[in-house]
Design a protein around this motif. Structure first.
Motif, PDB file in Angstrom:
ATOM      1  N   GLN A  11      45.507   6.325  50.165  1.00  0.00           N
ATOM      2  CA  GLN A  11      46.134   7.806  50.100  1.00  0.00           C
ATOM      3  C   GLN A  11      46.029   8.392  48.717  1.00  0.00           C
ATOM      4  O   GLN A  11      47.023   8.922  48.010  1.00  0.00           O
ATOM      5  N   ARG A  12      44.735   8.308  48.140  1.00  0.00           N
ATOM      6  CA  ARG A  12      44.372   8.775  46.731  1.00  0.00           C
ATOM      7  C   ARG A  12      43.508   9.669  46.818  1.00  0.00           C
ATOM      8  O   ARG A  12      42.310   9.276  47.424  1.00  0.00           O
ATOM      9  N   PRO A  62      41.438   6.718  51.998  1.00  0.00           N
ATOM     10  CA  PRO A  62      42.639   6.984  52.970  1.00  0.00           C
ATOM     11  C   PRO A  62      43.429   5.921  52.895  1.00  0.00           C
ATOM     12  O   PRO A  62      44.705   5.997  52.898  1.00  0.00           O
ATOM     13  N   PRO A  71      49.843   9.066  56.212  1.00  0.00           N
ATOM     14  CA  PRO A  71      49.843   7.766  55.389  1.00  0.00           C
ATOM     15  C   PRO A  71      50.278   6.600  56.333  1.00  0.00           C
ATOM     16  O   PRO A  71      49.604   5.518  56.166  1.00  0.00           O
ATOM     17  N   ALA A  73      42.577  10.044  56.658  1.00  0.00           N
ATOM     18  CA  ALA A  73      42.668  11.110  55.880  1.00  0.00           C
ATOM     19  C   ALA A  73      41.310  12.105  56.472  1.00  0.00           C
ATOM     20  O   ALA A  73      40.412  11.671  56.904  1.00  0.00           O
ATOM     21  N   GLN A  86      47.189   5.262  57.684  1.00  0.00           N
ATOM     22  CA  GLN A  86      45.954   5.387  56.611  1.00  0.00           C
ATOM     23  C   GLN A  86      44.695   6.046  57.036  1.00  0.00           C
ATOM     24  O   GLN A  86      43.509   5.730  56.856  1.00  0.00           O
ATOM     25  N   PHE A 115      46.589  13.778  54.374  1.00  0.00           N
ATOM     26  CA  PHE A 115      46.715  12.407  54.690  1.00  0.00           C
ATOM     27  C   PHE A 115      47.805  12.312  55.818  1.00  0.00           C
ATOM     28  O   PHE A 115      48.705  12.846  55.833  1.00  0.00           O
ATOM     29  N   SER A 126      50.672  14.783  54.236  1.00  0.00           N
ATOM     30  CA  SER A 126      50.831  15.577  53.031  1.00  0.00           C
ATOM     31  C   SER A 126      49.221  16.088  52.665  1.00  0.00           C
ATOM     32  O   SER A 126      48.343  15.552  53.374  1.00  0.00           O
TER      33      SER A 126
END
Length: 171
Positions: free
Chosen positions: A157-158, A154, A50, A55, A53, A48, A97
């Motif tokens: 972020q999950r 994205p 963040p 991924a 936004q 990610f 991350s």
């Protein structure tokens, strides 16, 4: 060589999905989601960015690349640098991350002398590659003996993990 799957319409979710096939990788941002299915001993590595936004996701089949040709995303050791490059090419910047999903033992009880433990090797190699790149693993759902599918959002972020036995759950 970087490969990335192009978005396909996801009519069920009324959004755009980037479907990542086995051994491939993809990038998504904003309202688009990343999806991959069929994670048994394979490992999904998600990174990610963040602030942007964004991924990226690789569906890794094997721990280490040998002399054979194949997409860098197919192997846990070369997927991480490839994902970082793909993320940077789309404007992704630190801090980054990661999430790891998969790495299940699909043949529990079979001795590793007979059948190598690819799942555990995939996870170990991915962890080392992420650590070498300075990327912390934020969430994970690894091991066990059940296959998984993954959806990555994205913008939030999950990661959602789906199993036949457990249904859907967010990490």
């Amino acid at each position: 060589m970087l490969t990335a799957t192009l978005p396909a319409a996801d009519t069920a979710a009324a959004t755009q999905s980037v479907v990542v096939r086995m051994g491939d990788c993809g990038v998504a941002g904003g309202a688009r989601v990343l999806k991959t299915v069929g994670l048994g001993s394979c490992l999904a590595i998600v990174i990610f960015a963040p602030a942007q936004q964004l991924a990226v996701l690789a569906h890794c089949m094997l721990p280490a690349r040998d002399e054979s040709a194949g997409a860098m995303s197919k192997y846990a050791d070369t997927a991480v640098p490839s994902l970082i490059a793909l993320l940077a090419a789309h404007g992704g910047e630190s801090p980054l991350s990661a999430a790891l999903v998969g790495g299940a033992s699909m043949f529990p009880g079979i001795p590793s002398t007979f059948l190598p433990d690819i799942a555990t090797q995939n996870v170990e190699v991915a962890r080392r590659a992420l650590a070498a790149a300075g990327i912390p693993v934020r969430v994970e759902d690894i091991g066990g003996s059940v296959g998984r599918s993954v959806t990555v959002e994205p913008a939030r972020q999950r990661v959602m993990v789906h199993t036949i036995r457990g249904g859907n759950r967010w990490l």
